[in-house]
Design an enzyme around this catalytic site. Sequence first.
Site, PDB file in Angstrom:
ATOM      1  N   TYR A   1       0.835  -1.204   0.000  1.00 47.69           N
ATOM      2  CA  TYR A   1       0.000   0.000   0.000  1.00 47.69           C
ATOM      3  C   TYR A   1       0.871   1.256   0.000  1.00 47.69           C
ATOM      4  CZ  TYR A   1      -3.801   3.140   1.521  1.00 47.69           C
ATOM      5  OH  TYR A   1      -4.735   4.150   1.622  1.00 47.69           O
TER       6      TYR A   1
ATOM      7  N   TYR B   1      -4.579  -2.437  20.030  1.00 50.84           N
ATOM      8  CA  TYR B   1      -3.277  -2.989  19.645  1.00 50.84           C
ATOM      9  C   TYR B   1      -2.164  -2.243  20.366  1.00 50.84           C
ATOM     10  CZ  TYR B   1      -6.028  -5.386  16.162  1.00 50.84           C
ATOM     11  OH  TYR B   1      -6.959  -6.181  15.563  1.00 50.84           O
TER      12      TYR B   1
END
Length: 316
Positions: free
Chosen positions: A148, A207
Amino acid sequence: MKTALVTGGAGFIGSHLVDRLVSEGIRVVVLDNLATGNWDNLAHHDEQHVTRVLWDVSEPWPDDILPRAVDWVFHLASPASPVHYRRLAVQTLMVNSVGTKHALDFALRSHARFILASTSESYGDPEVSPQPETYWGRVNPVGPRSCYDESKRFGEALTSEYVRTYDLDARILRFFNCYGPRMQAEDGRVVPNFVRQALQGEALTVYGTGQQTRSFCYVSDEVDGIWRAAVADGIAGEIINIGNPEERTILNFAEMVADIAGITLQIEPRPLPPDDPTNRCPDISKARRILGWEPRTDLRVGLEETFRFFRSQGSP
Ligand SMILES: NC(=O)c1ccc[n+]([C@@H]2O[C@H](COP(=O)([O-])OP(=O)(O)OC[C@H]3O[C@@H](n4cnc5c(N)ncnc54)[C@H](O)[C@@H]3O)[C@@H](O)[C@H]2O)c1
């Protein structure tokens, strides 16, 4: 009547952009292969205003069914969430390189203005905060996010070269985290994750330590920035951050989501994925100066709209 071509127009931001273009009296042609989008996002438009073409923009473009001249090409086609671009890694590299070349060539042929949807991921895991457009970034060229990040950076380089070499009237917009209705519940990004989990009374997955920061721009503000960049004259080759400079930690964001949902915050800790950026905050002084743009939607208001959308989709 003016005409715009939007790649990725069946996706989250693209469909809101189509809404805005139609409201400006513009006829829109959408090219989308539905890799991560859905025609339902455009169901409220008739064929007279919005033409839908099912097409992979990394393949040669179907000139025989496209208008010969358009006023703008908005190139948004690309998987955008880590879940999708990992699943579609090679396709992501292709759409942001080969697909961008096809979109640029079409803009040249049709004498259109070109708007590239790039990303704050061009900055990678940055050493400076907030990130100004002049910062070159810190990107792992071969990591799990590079399909990406690096293909978006290639798209920026190619677009800049079309401005220098062919005098194309193009601008590059670096979007930071954008949120709002029509995000997919399962696309793994923090906003749909938290909203879905909160509605289902689950613990919110955080996270790492949750001290990493993000800044969230509501989609109508985002689209307003895109539109202003599209109609601004004399900005060929400019790169402009479009995002909300109000930075907050993920933990702080989780608290706000729980508060809106009326639940007691419970956290499910998860390991931090590799190359996850520790901070994300746009410097938007350039957007303010040359577009007169800044986000206006309060995060709480935008989140409440997002909750309403997820509820309307059948989340509890
Ligand atoms: N949402 C964000 O926070 C964010 C942040 C930075 C950059 N961006 C960029 O904005 C753009 C739109 O993102 P989004 O969040 O709306 O994502 P999205 O996944 O909802 O929309 C992307 C659209 O592109 C289409 N598409 C993908 N590959 C294609 C291909 N090869 N041919 C034709 N269509 C294809 C998908 O089907 C989808 O409709 C992307 O380019 C993304 O990189 C988004």
